[in-house]
Structure formats: C-alpha cells, structure tokens
Design an enzyme around this catalytic site. Structure first.
Site, PDB file in Angstrom:
ATOM      1  N   HIS A   1      21.013  -5.118   4.110  1.00 35.99           N
ATOM      2  CA  HIS A   1      19.909  -5.947   3.973  1.00 35.99           C
ATOM      3  C   HIS A   1      18.916  -6.313   4.951  1.00 35.99           C
ATOM      4  CE1 HIS A   1      22.604  -6.702   0.779  1.00 35.99           C
ATOM      5  NE2 HIS A   1      23.513  -7.200   1.259  1.00 35.99           N
TER       6      HIS A   1
ATOM      7  N   GLU B   1      12.768  -7.058   1.557  1.00 33.94           N
ATOM      8  CA  GLU B   1      13.660  -8.034   1.761  1.00 33.94           C
ATOM      9  C   GLU B   1      12.681  -9.441   1.384  1.00 33.94           C
ATOM     10  OE1 GLU B   1      16.732  -7.974   1.818  1.00 33.94           O
ATOM     11  OE2 GLU B   1      16.762  -5.908   2.356  1.00 33.94           O
TER      12      GLU B   1
ATOM     13  N   ASP C   1      11.861  -0.186   0.514  1.00 34.30           N
ATOM     14  CA  ASP C   1      13.041  -1.297   0.586  1.00 34.30           C
ATOM     15  C   ASP C   1      12.263  -2.522   1.148  1.00 34.30           C
ATOM     16  OD1 ASP C   1      15.720  -2.397  -0.188  1.00 34.30           O
ATOM     17  OD2 ASP C   1      15.066  -3.137   1.521  1.00 34.30           O
TER      18      ASP C   1
ATOM     19  N   ASP D   1      18.506  -0.488   4.961  1.00 35.14           N
ATOM     20  CA  ASP D   1      18.734  -0.052   3.480  1.00 35.14           C
ATOM     21  C   ASP D   1      17.879   1.167   3.195  1.00 35.14           C
ATOM     22  OD1 ASP D   1      20.416  -1.976   3.425  1.00 35.14           O
ATOM     23  OD2 ASP D   1      19.498  -3.350   2.109  1.00 35.14           O
TER      24      ASP D   1
END
Length: 224
Positions: free
Chosen positions: A193, A37, A35, A198
């Site tokens: 987030h 961000e 994941d 996540d």
C-alpha cells in the site's frame, strides 16, 4: 470512441516501418506499470496522494524487465475528499515532515516526460497502463490529467493490462500479495500500500507472466 479510430489518430507518431522488438510485441504500445494511493474510491472527488510508475524494458532475447521507477507523494487538490479509512488503510500521514509532496501537475509532468523518453527509445507510439485492478489506477490518472488540463498524456485513455486478470489466468490468484507468492516473487506485507512498492511488485509480476508465456512458446518475435 473505438480503439481502431483512436489508434489511427496516433499512427503518425511512429514510422510504419518500425521494427523495435518492444513495439512489435505490443502493437506499438509500451507497457508502463502504474499504482496510485488515494483518499477514497471516487476519482472525481477523492485525493490522489501517491503515484508511482515503472517503465518496462526488453532485453536482447525478448524478455521483459522493470526498467525505471518514478515515485511521488502528491498534495491533495483543493477541495479533495480524504476518507479517514483510506489513510488508515495506506498508512499515509499527510502531516509527516518528510512527506515532501508535490502538486499533481508536477508529478504527472515528470512521469510523462520519462514515459515519452521511453516511448522514443522503444519505437512505440503510446503507453498502455499496467496495473493491479488497472481500471482504478487509470481512472485516477485520467481524472488528474483532466483536473490539471494536461494536454500531452502519453497513455491510452481507456485500454490497459490488468495484472489481477493475468495473475488469475497464470496462477489462479487475483490478490497481489498471493499472486506474487505464487510467482516466487518476494512480497513484504508491511511495505504494501505504498505506491512505489506496489508498482515495483506489479511490474515484476507482469514481466514474469509475459516472460513465462514466451518460454512456453506463446509468443514468437519477428526474428524467430
């Protein structure tokens, strides 16, 4: 490039006689959950701000489990675009004194080292990215690899497992939080987030779906 041509180029990495259960389960690929961000939606122009990866293991009964987590806060590359809305959405504070971000190259080098170790342990030839809306994560991963001229990328460049799709099939839910709830996986929206949170929840979801399929008789390993 066709998938078959790409796989043929990688075949020399693992003996054709390899029978490790994980390699057998996914045709020589090791699922690794990722994941990211970011500072926006454009992988070419927007900053990579956090990245996490979870390697997946398999127990003696053939069931998957999240094995090891790697997590880094990442320094935006020079000239990177960062949308204010993205920071508000993720809650990332770039000037936080405890952020302790590292360069893209440093983060990827360490993650890739761990992934290659897991590949060797599982007799697999290549990692395959697992993500929730995986094309987004794979796009940013590939962009960072290219930007830093990293030659040894253990991930398949275009194939991935998308847990949004898998959860839609298994539970009728495509939003990560709702899919986890349907799968009886605890999910704290206040922690969402964060790349680490996540990724770990996506790993639980992926393992749960694959394991449930096995329990239903949808996968029989070579010992069955």
């Amino acid at each position: 490039m066709s998938e078959d041509l790409y796989e043929d180029d990688q075949d020399s990495q693992v003996s054709s006689g390899s029978r490790h259960p994980m390699a057998e389960r996914f045709r020589g690929y090791l699922p690794v959950v990722v994941d990211v961000e970011t500072g926006g939606f454009n992988s070419a122009t927007d900053a990579l701000l956090e990245i996490a990866a979870v390697t997946i293991g398999m127990d003696e009964k053939g069931f998957l489990f999240p094995e090891h987590t790697y997590f880094y806060r990442v320094e935006p590359f020079e000239g990177a675009n960062i949308e204010a809305a993205a920071l508000e959405f993720t809650g990332i504070k770039l000037d936080h004194p405890l952020r302790m971000a590292v360069s893209e190259e440093s983060a990827l080098t360490d993650i890739f080292r761990g992934v290659r170790k897991a590949l060797k342990a599982n007799g697999c030839k290549r990692a395959i990215l697992v993500g929730h809306n995986s094309s987004f994560d794979l796009g940013f991963l590939n962009a960072a690899v290219a930007r830093n001229d990293i030659k040894r990328n253990p991930f398949h460049p275009f194939s991935s497992f998308d847990t949004a799709t898998l959860a839609g099939l298994a539970y009728g839910q495509t939003v990560l939080a709702r899919a986890c709830q349907s799968a009886d996986i605890d999910f704290d929206g206040r922690e969402a987030h964060s790349a680490r949170y996540d990724t770990e929840k996506t790993a639980e979801l992926f393992c749960g779906i694959v394991n449930r399929w096995k329990e239903m008789g949808g996968w029989r390993d070579f010992n069955d």
